[in-house]
Structures are given as structure tokens and as C-alpha cells.
Design an enzyme around this catalytic site. Structure first.
Site, PDB file in Angstrom:
ATOM      1  N   LYS A 193       0.880  -1.179   0.000  1.00  0.00           N
ATOM      2  CA  LYS A 193       0.000   0.000   0.000  1.00  0.00           C
ATOM      3  C   LYS A 193       0.912   1.222   0.000  1.00  0.00           C
ATOM      4  O   LYS A 193       1.461   1.616   1.031  1.00  0.00           O
ATOM      5  CB  LYS A 193      -0.865  -0.053   1.254  1.00  0.00           C
ATOM      6  CG  LYS A 193      -2.098   0.821   1.349  1.00  0.00           C
ATOM      7  CD  LYS A 193      -1.999   2.200   0.812  1.00  0.00           C
ATOM      8  CE  LYS A 193      -2.130   3.259   1.879  1.00  0.00           C
ATOM      9  NZ  LYS A 193      -1.776   4.589   1.343  1.00  0.00           N
ATOM     10  N   GLY A 246       6.492   4.564   8.501  1.00  0.00           N
ATOM     11  CA  GLY A 246       5.746   5.828   8.499  1.00  0.00           C
ATOM     12  C   GLY A 246       5.883   6.514   9.840  1.00  0.00           C
ATOM     13  O   GLY A 246       6.858   6.294  10.565  1.00  0.00           O
ATOM     14  N   SER A 247       4.904   7.339  10.166  1.00  0.00           N
ATOM     15  CA  SER A 247       5.003   8.164  11.369  1.00  0.00           C
ATOM     16  C   SER A 247       4.729   7.348  12.631  1.00  0.00           C
ATOM     17  O   SER A 247       4.102   6.292  12.586  1.00  0.00           O
ATOM     18  CB  SER A 247       4.003   9.308  11.271  1.00  0.00           C
ATOM     19  OG  SER A 247       2.693   8.769  11.237  1.00  0.00           O
ATOM     20  N   THR A 250       0.768   6.982  13.215  1.00  0.00           N
ATOM     21  CA  THR A 250       0.096   5.919  12.453  1.00  0.00           C
ATOM     22  C   THR A 250       0.644   4.551  12.848  1.00  0.00           C
ATOM     23  O   THR A 250      -0.100   3.561  12.911  1.00  0.00           O
ATOM     24  CB  THR A 250       0.273   6.129  10.936  1.00  0.00           C
ATOM     25  OG1 THR A 250      -0.018   7.484  10.625  1.00  0.00           O
ATOM     26  CG2 THR A 250      -0.628   5.231  10.139  1.00  0.00           C
ATOM     27  N   GLY A 251       1.945   4.497  13.131  1.00  0.00           N
ATOM     28  CA  GLY A 251       2.567   3.227  13.516  1.00  0.00           C
ATOM     29  C   GLY A 251       1.905   2.620  14.738  1.00  0.00           C
ATOM     30  O   GLY A 251       1.733   1.408  14.830  1.00  0.00           O
ATOM     31  N   GLU A 268       8.789   0.614  11.370  1.00  0.00           N
ATOM     32  CA  GLU A 268       9.923   1.527  11.142  1.00  0.00           C
ATOM     33  C   GLU A 268       9.352   2.934  11.194  1.00  0.00           C
ATOM     34  O   GLU A 268       8.731   3.391  10.232  1.00  0.00           O
ATOM     35  CB  GLU A 268      10.556   1.270   9.765  1.00  0.00           C
ATOM     36  CG  GLU A 268      11.156  -0.099   9.595  1.00  0.00           C
ATOM     37  CD  GLU A 268      12.430  -0.309  10.402  1.00  0.00           C
ATOM     38  OE1 GLU A 268      12.911   0.660  11.016  1.00  0.00           O
ATOM     39  OE2 GLU A 268      12.921  -1.444  10.431  1.00  0.00           O
ATOM     40  N   CYS A 302      14.155   9.366   7.042  1.00  0.00           N
ATOM     41  CA  CYS A 302      13.787   9.054   8.429  1.00  0.00           C
ATOM     42  C   CYS A 302      14.992   9.081   9.353  1.00  0.00           C
ATOM     43  O   CYS A 302      14.870   9.408  10.518  1.00  0.00           O
ATOM     44  CB  CYS A 302      13.098   7.699   8.501  1.00  0.00           C
ATOM     45  SG  CYS A 302      14.125   6.398   7.791  1.00  0.00           S
ATOM     46  N   GLU A 399       9.833  15.700  15.721  1.00  0.00           N
ATOM     47  CA  GLU A 399      10.328  15.436  14.369  1.00  0.00           C
ATOM     48  C   GLU A 399       9.702  16.432  13.386  1.00  0.00           C
ATOM     49  O   GLU A 399       8.495  16.648  13.399  1.00  0.00           O
ATOM     50  CB  GLU A 399       9.941  14.012  13.946  1.00  0.00           C
ATOM     51  CG  GLU A 399      10.460  13.648  12.568  1.00  0.00           C
ATOM     52  CD  GLU A 399       9.901  12.324  12.046  1.00  0.00           C
ATOM     53  OE1 GLU A 399       8.687  12.097  12.180  1.00  0.00           O
ATOM     54  OE2 GLU A 399      10.680  11.540  11.501  1.00  0.00           O
TER      55      GLU A 399
HETATM   56  P1  NDP Z   1       2.250   8.312   7.667  1.00  0.00           P
HETATM   57  O1  NDP Z   1       2.352   7.583   8.950  1.00  0.00           O
HETATM   58  O2  NDP Z   1       1.346   9.464   7.587  1.00  0.00           O
HETATM   59  O3  NDP Z   1       1.801   7.322   6.481  1.00  0.00           O
HETATM   60  C1  NDP Z   1       2.509   6.131   6.217  1.00  0.00           C
HETATM   61  C2  NDP Z   1       1.590   5.169   5.488  1.00  0.00           C
HETATM   62  O4  NDP Z   1       0.549   4.754   6.379  1.00  0.00           O
HETATM   63  C3  NDP Z   1       0.897   5.774   4.278  1.00  0.00           C
HETATM   64  O5  NDP Z   1       0.835   4.813   3.245  1.00  0.00           O
HETATM   65  C4  NDP Z   1      -0.487   6.083   4.815  1.00  0.00           C
HETATM   66  O6  NDP Z   1      -1.475   6.132   3.817  1.00  0.00           O
HETATM   67  C5  NDP Z   1      -0.702   4.892   5.718  1.00  0.00           C
HETATM   68  N1  NDP Z   1      -1.771   5.050   6.716  1.00  0.00           N
HETATM   69  C6  NDP Z   1      -2.394   6.176   7.120  1.00  0.00           C
HETATM   70  N2  NDP Z   1      -3.317   5.888   8.070  1.00  0.00           N
HETATM   71  C7  NDP Z   1      -3.280   4.547   8.255  1.00  0.00           C
HETATM   72  C8  NDP Z   1      -3.978   3.639   9.102  1.00  0.00           C
HETATM   73  N3  NDP Z   1      -4.916   4.045   9.959  1.00  0.00           N
HETATM   74  N4  NDP Z   1      -3.672   2.325   9.041  1.00  0.00           N
HETATM   75  C9  NDP Z   1      -2.713   1.890   8.193  1.00  0.00           C
HETATM   76  N5  NDP Z   1      -2.015   2.704   7.366  1.00  0.00           N
HETATM   77  C10 NDP Z   1      -2.281   4.018   7.406  1.00  0.00           C
HETATM   78  O7  NDP Z   1       3.746   8.715   7.277  1.00  0.00           O
HETATM   79  P2  NDP Z   1       4.220   9.581   6.032  1.00  0.00           P
HETATM   80  O8  NDP Z   1       3.835   8.919   4.766  1.00  0.00           O
HETATM   81  O9  NDP Z   1       3.824  10.991   6.271  1.00  0.00           O
HETATM   82  O10 NDP Z   1       5.814   9.430   6.157  1.00  0.00           O
HETATM   83  C11 NDP Z   1       6.570  10.230   6.990  1.00  0.00           C
HETATM   84  C12 NDP Z   1       6.919   9.514   8.276  1.00  0.00           C
HETATM   85  O11 NDP Z   1       7.535   8.263   7.991  1.00  0.00           O
HETATM   86  C13 NDP Z   1       7.925  10.281   9.106  1.00  0.00           C
HETATM   87  O12 NDP Z   1       7.533  10.270  10.457  1.00  0.00           O
HETATM   88  C14 NDP Z   1       9.213   9.476   8.943  1.00  0.00           C
HETATM   89  O13 NDP Z   1      10.104   9.615   9.989  1.00  0.00           O
HETATM   90  C15 NDP Z   1       8.701   8.094   8.785  1.00  0.00           C
HETATM   91  N6  NDP Z   1       9.666   7.246   8.075  1.00  0.00           N
HETATM   92  C16 NDP Z   1      10.364   6.280   8.764  1.00  0.00           C
HETATM   93  C17 NDP Z   1      11.319   5.500   8.125  1.00  0.00           C
HETATM   94  C18 NDP Z   1      12.058   4.405   8.847  1.00  0.00           C
HETATM   95  O14 NDP Z   1      12.648   3.545   8.193  1.00  0.00           O
HETATM   96  N7  NDP Z   1      12.067   4.382  10.184  1.00  0.00           N
HETATM   97  C19 NDP Z   1      11.613   5.701   6.694  1.00  0.00           C
HETATM   98  C20 NDP Z   1      10.799   6.708   6.068  1.00  0.00           C
HETATM   99  C21 NDP Z   1       9.861   7.449   6.743  1.00  0.00           C
HETATM  100  P3  NDP Z   1      -1.883   7.581   3.186  1.00  0.00           P
HETATM  101  O15 NDP Z   1      -0.723   8.003   2.378  1.00  0.00           O
HETATM  102  O16 NDP Z   1      -3.072   7.286   2.374  1.00  0.00           O
HETATM  103  O17 NDP Z   1      -2.167   8.476   4.350  1.00  0.00           O
END
Ligand code: NDP
Length: 495
Positions: A193, A246-247, A250-251, A268, A302, A399
Site C-alpha cells: 500500500k 511511516g510516522s 500511524t505506527g 519503522e 527518516c 520530528e
Molecule cells: P504516515 O504515517 O502518515 O503514512 C505512512 C503510510 O501509512 C501511508 O501509506 C499512509 O497512507 C498509511 N496510513 C495512514 N493511516 C493509516 C492507518 N490508519 N492504518 C494503516 N495505514 C495508514 O507517514 P508519512 O507517509 O507521512 O511518512 C513520513 C513519516 O515516515 C515520518 O515520520 C518518517 O520519519 C517516517 N519514516 C520512517 C522510516 C524508517 O525507516 N524508520 C523511513 C521513512 C519514513 P496515506 O498516504 O493514504 O495516508
């Protein structure tokens, strides 16, 4: 050098009726059309249909059928060979995929080519090399035998089923590769996704995977709103594991949903990564290190450093020299070969980063450079350097995920170590010094999944990567990924 001319394959791909890639086929779907916006212009370049329950059901069913069928019947070495073929396809389509990635994410074309694509190829080859090496062990049985019985015991590593990979927008191909290559070589199948902001490159990559011979259903892509698709994917009975990047916010939601189903989850998440500079470095060496650690890809990495701890006697000189270096980064089209400053990846992110800079100024932190928007279209932001009021300033704790370095002077090194560890995050950190002994000692004291010495942000597929504390759990890469993408079965026999 010049500006990349859009390839015909790219200009023909953009206007397609985009949606999903399920069971070896493009599927446009019937959901709302979501615009894909080029962050360099703020203009719509494509549209993608949002998926819903129907697409999730179809993708999960296809992945489960492949898991039990063709992929299970594909010998491990043949799985590795397919990853190698995909690596070659990515090389052959490097420019096409790099242009698509730059158009969707605003990443400079140099980074799309040299980091996103070339790293993805390297990671695919690395994971292909694990074919035939994902094994259990033979164990000595320790119980006393009955009569003259003998026992033999061993463990096997088994795949988990369908792995759901949920992805962020900053490296849409590379982070997907980390997840699906690891999952596939272990015998799992995958549903990805992508972020709603960067849905296109993975659709093209899935087509290439299909062309090189991955059986239908092994690698599926479903696009749409994460808040809708995420819960549907995780709740699906075929979902055997979730791998999320991701964030932190959301994580936590994803982690809760996975644990309610009792399935493993790799998280992650974000970081507020620190870089510690010791006094033996020159001002120029510090500025070089800060540029590498904090401002690559507009800070949208990240593991990038966002808080910098510098010796008190050098802080002012470093900020002055850094301002000159940042001023030399001129906003330009990310398709330009020489572009050093592309836009931020999307409008809500730009707004968030600007809000955090404004809040820092209101809190009494000093904006030394940048932080404003240049004239013209697109989501550009001049990289910012902020002298923090104290270690507790919000800008030293939250962050930004943007081009915003926050700086604080230390009087004693140990004080800086305490500040570094006083954070809810623990993804990465770096120590910069010529004194290797000191650097190693600090690497032991710093609470983070990765500590770099005299470098930052360089990931190697052989080296496990992941966070501690609020930055997540689980490890990608190295041999550590095997634990995350397989389960262990014990077998014991009497003879
Ligand atoms: P988000 O957490 O906003 O989104 C990540 C993914 O989760 C997207 O595909 C999003 O879909 C999806 N999502 C949103 N809501 C839900 C839900 N309720 N259940 C399941 N999935 C959901 O992060 P960002 O895309 O804004 O990325 C930035 C963040 O990612 C930063 O905090 C960064 O630090 C972190 N990151 C961490 C990395 C690591 O390896 N540790 C590497 C890269 C980034 P949609 O796009 O439709 O909202």
C-alpha cells in the site's frame, strides 16, 4: 548536464487510468479519482483511483492463492533469480522510474537515480543472495532418553503468509524493495500500500516484476486512503504480517491493529535523530558533517539528523559558515541534473514544517537562516537553521521530517549525551570526531538502533536497520530480517 527530458514511456504512462496491480494485472478500479501532484509545480500530473474493500479482497485473495500455489512451488533459488531479474529490469528502466519518482516526490533526479534506483538494485541483489541460506538448525536434545530411545531435533524457518507492506512517501521504491524482497525470498507473498502522494512508481515496478516472471499474485499493489485501506488489509484473515514504515502516530494504530489479530508487525517509525560534534573538528569539518547528516533530500529521510550538539566555543562560527552553505542551495527544478534544492514532497507536509518553524520562533528559539518560501510555484522551502533556546525546546524534541536543523551548544560532552538520550525516539545518531576511542565509547552510550561515526544516513543491506523506543521495533536488512519475515518451527523425532 542539463534538464532531464521526460521519456516517452513516462509521458505515455502518466495519463493512463491508474489504480492497482492485482494478480499480475493492471486494475483501474471504480473508486474516487485522486490527483497525483508534482510538488515542483503544485500541478496535477496524473490521477489514481482509490481502492476499497473490493480491491483489498481481490489483492489479498490473489496473494494467498500465490502463497499456497505457484510461489510455494517455486524453488528458493528460482525466487532469488527472479529478484535478480527484477534488479536488472530496474537498471534497464532506471531513468524511467527515476523520472516518475521525481515527478511524484520532488526528489532531485540525481537522488532518484543514484540513491532511490541504484540502492534498490543493490538491495534486490542482496536479498536474492539469501536464496538457499534461510535455514533452521540441528539441535542437541538435552532430556535423558527412555530406555534405548534416541532423539533428533531441528528447526525450520517457515514463511508467514501474505505480508502487507504499508509505505511512506519519501522513498517509495526503495522502502518497498526493503519489504517485498525480504518477504518474497522467505517464501511470503506481498500486498503493498503506497503513500497516497507517491502511488505511481510502484505500479510501474509491479508491471516489471510481472514481465520478468514473478507468478501472478506474488506482488500486488493497492492504492488509496491509508485510513481506509490500512485497517481492511490488516484485518483480512490472509494477512500474516504487517511491515509498516511511516510516522509514530500511524505506527501505533497499525501496531495495535496487528496485535489485536495476533500477527507479527515490523514498525519503522520516525526519529528526532541527533548528531554530536566533538571539539577536535574544524568549523569546515563540522559544516560538511551537518550538510550530510541533516539536509539531504530536504531532510525527508527518516534517519536524517535534526538536532545538532556542538561545542560552545564553535557554535556561532559553525552557524555562520552553515548559513553560507545553505544560501548556496538554490531552488530549482528537481528534473535538473544539477538541482541541489527541490521542493518538499507535498503541500500538507510543507505546511506542517512551516508551522513547526513558526512555533519554534514563538517559543524563543532563534531562526538563523532560511525557513521561508522562495517566490514561485511549488512546495519549496529554504532550508532552515535554528539556534535552540534549550534542550527542552520543542524544536529539539519534535520530528519535522524537513530541512530544519536545530542547534545547541554543549559545555561538557557528557551533557550532550544526556540530551541525545532524553528523547522518545531512538532511530539513529552520529558522532563526529577524529578521536576514535571517544567515538566508540559514545556509540555504546547512545540509545539508537544505528549509530554512525563520521558519517550519517548511509544504509547498507548487510547492516540491520530499525529503531528502539518510539522509533519502532523489528529490524530490516542483514540476517536480522529473517526473524521478521519467517516463523520458527521445531521438529523432534524418536528413533
Ligand atoms: P504516515 O504515517 O502518515 O503514512 C505512512 C503510510 O501509512 C501511508 O501509506 C499512509 O497512507 C498509511 N496510513 C495512514 N493511516 C493509516 C492507518 N490508519 N492504518 C494503516 N495505514 C495508514 O507517514 P508519512 O507517509 O507521512 O511518512 C513520513 C513519516 O515516515 C515520518 O515520520 C518518517 O520519519 C517516517 N519514516 C520512517 C522510516 C524508517 O525507516 N524508520 C523511513 C521513512 C519514513 P496515506 O498516504 O493514504 O495516508
Amino acid at each position: 548536464m542539463g534538464r532531464a527530458q521526460l521519456l516517452t514511456t513516462v509521458s505515455e504512462f502518466l495519463p493512463r487510468d491508474h489504480g492497482h496491480f492485482i494478480n499480475g494485472q493492471r486494475r483501474s478500479g471504480s473508486g474516487t479519482r485522486r490527483p497525483v501532484v508534482d510538488p515542483a509545480s503544485g500541478k496535477r500530473i496524473a490521477e489514481v483511483h482509490d481502492g476499497g474493500a473490493a480491491e483489498v479482497t481481490a489483492a489479498m485473495a490473489a496473494a494467498q492463492a500465490a502463497f499456497n500455489g505457484e510461489w510455494a512451488a517455486t524453488p528458493t533459488l528460482a525466487r532469488g533469480n527472479l529478484l535478480l531479474k527484477l534488479a536488472a529490469a530496474l537498471e534497464a528502466h532506471r531513468e524511467e522510474l527515476a523520472q516518475l519518482e521525481t515527478l511524484c516526490s520532488g526528489k532531485t533526479i540525481a537522488l532518484s537515480r543514484g540513491l532511490e534506483l541504484d540502492q534498490s538494485v543493490a538491495f534486490l541483489r542482496y536479498f536474492a543472495g539469501w536464496a538457499g541460506k534461510i535455514n533452521g538448525e540441528t539441535l542437541a536434545v538435552s532430556i535423558p532418553p527412555f530406555a534405548d530411545e534416541k532423539y533428533r531435533a531441528f528447526t525450520v524457518r517457515e514463511p508467514l503468509g501474505v505480508v502487507v507492506g504499508i509505505l511512506p512517501w519519501n522513498f517509495s521504491i526503495m522502502i518497498a524493495v526493503w519489504k517485498f524482497a525480504a518477504a518474497l525470498i522467505c517464501g511470503n507473498t506481498v500486498v503493498l500500500k503506497p503513500s497516497e502522494y507517491t502511488p505511481l512508481t510502484l505500479l510501474r515496478l509491479a508491471e516489471l516484476a510481472n514481465e520478468v516472471g514473478f507468478p501472478p499474485g506474488t506482488l500486488n499493489v493497492v492504492n488509496g486512503d491509508g485510513q481506509v485501506l490500512g485497517p481492511l488489509l490488516i484485518a483480512h484473515p490472509a494477512c500474516g504480517k504487517v511491515s509498516f514504515t511511516g510516522s509514530m502516530k500511524t505506527g501505533r494504530v497499525v501496531g495495535d491493529a496487528a496485535s489485536q489479530r495476533g500477527i507479527p508487525v515490523t514498525l519503522e517509525l520516525g526519529g528526532k535523530n541527533a548528531a554530536l560534534f566533538l571539539d577536535d573538528l574544524s568549523v569546515e569539518e563540522m559544516v560538511d558533517g551537518i550538510m550530510e547528516a541533516g539536509y539531504l533530500n530536504q531532510g525527508q529521510i527518516c534517519s536524517s539528523a535534526e538536532r545538532f550538539y556542538l561545542p560552545a566555543g564553535k557554535l556561532d562560527a559553525v552557524l555562520q559558515a552553515l548559513s553560507l552553505r545553505l544560501a548556496a542551495l538554490k531552488p530549482d527544478s528537481p528534473l535538473d541534473d544539477d538541482c541541489l534544492l527541490g521542493p518538499l514532497a507535498n503541500a500538507p507536509h510543507l505546511e506542517k514544517v512551516q508551522g513547526l518553524i513558526a512555533a519554534a520562533q514563538q517559543d524563543g528559539d532563534r531562526l538563523v537562516f532560511g525557513g521561508t518560501r522562495p517566490a514561485g510555484e511549488g512546495y519549496y522551502l529554504l532550508p532552515a537553521a535554528i539556534a535552540a533556546r534549550s534542550a527542552d525546546s520543542a524544536i529539539m524534541q519534535q520530528e519535522t521530517f524537513g530541512p530544519v536543523g536545530a542547534f545547541l551548544a554543549w559545555q561538557q560532552e557528557e551533557q550532550a549525551l544526556q540530551w541525545i538520550n532524553d528523547s522518545p525516539y531512538g532511530l539513529s545518531a552520529s558522532v563526529w570526531t577524529h578521536d576514535l576511542s571517544k567515538a566508540l565509547r559514545y556509540s555504546e552510550g547512545i540509545q539508537a538502533g544505528t549509530v554512525w561515526i563520521n558519517m550519517h544516513n548511509i544504509l547498507d543491506p548487510a547492516l540491520p536497520f530499525g529503531g528502539i523506543k518510539g522509533s519502532g521495533n523489528g529490524r530490516e536488512f542483514g540476517s536480522a530480517f529473517i526473524q521478521d519475515y519467517t516463523r520458527l518451527k521445531s521438529v523432534m523425532m524418536r528413533y
